[in-house]
Design an enzyme around this catalytic site. Sequence first.
Site, PDB file in Angstrom:
ATOM      1  N   CYS A   1       0.855  -1.196   0.000  1.00 32.31           N
ATOM      2  CA  CYS A   1       0.000   0.000   0.000  1.00 32.31           C
ATOM      3  C   CYS A   1       0.884   1.236   0.000  1.00 32.31           C
ATOM      4  O   CYS A   1       0.634   2.216  -0.702  1.00 32.31           O
ATOM      5  CB  CYS A   1      -0.897   0.031   1.231  1.00 32.31           C
TER       6      CYS A   1
ATOM      7  N   CYS B   1       2.377   3.098  -3.257  1.00 31.78           N
ATOM      8  CA  CYS B   1       1.607   4.129  -3.967  1.00 31.78           C
ATOM      9  C   CYS B   1       1.220   5.268  -3.024  1.00 31.78           C
ATOM     10  O   CYS B   1       1.367   6.436  -3.342  1.00 31.78           O
ATOM     11  CB  CYS B   1       0.332   3.545  -4.568  1.00 31.78           C
ATOM     12  N   HIS B   2       0.677   4.894  -1.860  1.00 30.52           N
ATOM     13  CA  HIS B   2       0.063   5.903  -0.977  1.00 30.52           C
ATOM     14  C   HIS B   2       1.059   6.510   0.014  1.00 30.52           C
ATOM     15  O   HIS B   2       0.687   7.431   0.742  1.00 30.52           O
ATOM     16  CB  HIS B   2      -1.086   5.275  -0.188  1.00 30.52           C
TER      17      HIS B   2
ATOM     18  N   CYS C   1      -8.649  -1.972  -4.306  1.00 36.18           N
ATOM     19  CA  CYS C   1      -7.272  -1.536  -4.493  1.00 36.18           C
ATOM     20  C   CYS C   1      -6.352  -2.755  -4.583  1.00 36.18           C
ATOM     21  O   CYS C   1      -5.441  -2.797  -5.419  1.00 36.18           O
ATOM     22  CB  CYS C   1      -6.868  -0.655  -3.319  1.00 36.18           C
TER      23      CYS C   1
ATOM     24  N   CYS D   1     -35.407  -0.205  12.079  1.00 36.49           N
ATOM     25  CA  CYS D   1     -34.288   0.298  12.893  1.00 36.49           C
ATOM     26  C   CYS D   1     -34.746   1.510  13.695  1.00 36.49           C
ATOM     27  O   CYS D   1     -34.386   1.703  14.857  1.00 36.49           O
ATOM     28  CB  CYS D   1     -33.114   0.709  12.002  1.00 36.49           C
TER      29      CYS D   1
ATOM     30  N   CYS E   1     -36.269   1.558  17.411  1.00 40.87           N
ATOM     31  CA  CYS E   1     -35.365   1.614  18.565  1.00 40.87           C
ATOM     32  C   CYS E   1     -34.511   2.875  18.524  1.00 40.87           C
ATOM     33  O   CYS E   1     -34.439   3.629  19.480  1.00 40.87           O
ATOM     34  CB  CYS E   1     -34.439   0.402  18.583  1.00 40.87           C
TER      35      CYS E   1
ATOM     36  N   ARG F   1     -22.005  -5.494  12.942  1.00 42.70           N
ATOM     37  CA  ARG F   1     -22.945  -4.945  13.920  1.00 42.70           C
ATOM     38  C   ARG F   1     -24.359  -4.903  13.355  1.00 42.70           C
ATOM     39  O   ARG F   1     -25.328  -5.231  14.041  1.00 42.70           O
ATOM     40  CB  ARG F   1     -22.491  -3.539  14.332  1.00 42.70           C
TER      41      ARG F   1
ATOM     42  N   CYS G   1     -27.859  -6.823  14.669  1.00 42.63           N
ATOM     43  CA  CYS G   1     -29.146  -6.176  14.910  1.00 42.63           C
ATOM     44  C   CYS G   1     -30.244  -6.899  14.127  1.00 42.63           C
ATOM     45  O   CYS G   1     -31.344  -7.095  14.620  1.00 42.63           O
ATOM     46  CB  CYS G   1     -29.090  -4.712  14.484  1.00 42.63           C
TER      47      CYS G   1
END
Lengths: 263, 106
Positions: free
Chosen positions: A78, A81-82, A116, A179, A182, A220, A224
Amino acid sequence: MKLIRTIAVAGLLLAAGFAVPRLCATEIPQAERRSGYTFMSPDTKAIQDDDTANPGMLWVLDGEALWKRKTGTADKACADCHEDARASMKGLAARYPAYDKTLGRPVNLEQRINLCRAQHQQATPLPYESRDLLALTAFVAQQSRGMPITAGADPQLEPFVAKGRDTFMRRQGQLNLGCTNCHNDNWDKHLAGSAVTQALPTGYPLYRLEWQSLGSLQRRLRNCMTGMRTQIYDYGAPELVELELYLMSRAHDMPIETPAVRP
Amino acid sequence: MASALINVPKKAKRGDIIEIKTLMSHIMETGYRRTATGELVPRDIITSFSCRYNGVEVFRADLFPAIAANPFITFFTVATESGKFDFEWIGDQGFTETASAAISVE
């Protein structure tokens, strides 16, 4: 209790064949928005506040090592390039999920990392929730810590934010809950002893004590959905990304906390 | 890529009580869980942690299956002289990790 009673009453009405009156879905005013952090006990806050006590930092350190490691048939890291992530990745996580021109839809940070990898490193994509993908995502997102969330501001994303909002507002699953029932209407109450909270994803990927691990926002959301007894979307499904995008747009201007800690 | 996070004050006055914090990356698999097919997942935990201050052991702990993943252990000691803290974690399946941190005492 009120929430449980409401569900029970709704269930009874359904069983009796009555039309269920729609619960009012009011959105949280800007000034009343609170990060999940503010719902935590002082002990859990202390874990997040201290980088040598925050287990999420273990993934960040791993991510830093992966950032510099050459991989794939292109044999590139990574960093090739970055360069220094501290500069190049600063503020990036605050904009994600972002619009991808070639795909014509929003992609989240995990998907961007895998794109990427495929395009520039010619490496195989990392599986969702794998340690390496979480580590890289946490490392990249941590560079935006403290910066205000701006995701969803891109006008090209408007229809996708709207779709995410639909999913958030729509009643679904065997419990017939949205959703919003709640997280907009009852965020100040408790469900089985836990704070309901406002569903403002400021610190993902985050270390959840219940998971004993770092996890993504999609993990997560899938949790739910299990609770709502609804059909769970696969990791990386466009519907989940749209929901992520809408949630991030709700958290507009709130600071990134990655890697956060939650109970 | 197991790694440790160590927090030891860089400087202290002689006789100061200092806090040392350690966080070790480990899954702490209890040995009581089963897979979807019913097979027992073998126990994989850290069983022992120790800290030596210039070669002298100042803290030791035994760990057990009920301890959560990524054990966070903190303790206090008295800063007596400049030198090095050596930490060692030993566990199941041949797990050993070490880390160290320097302190200068005035």
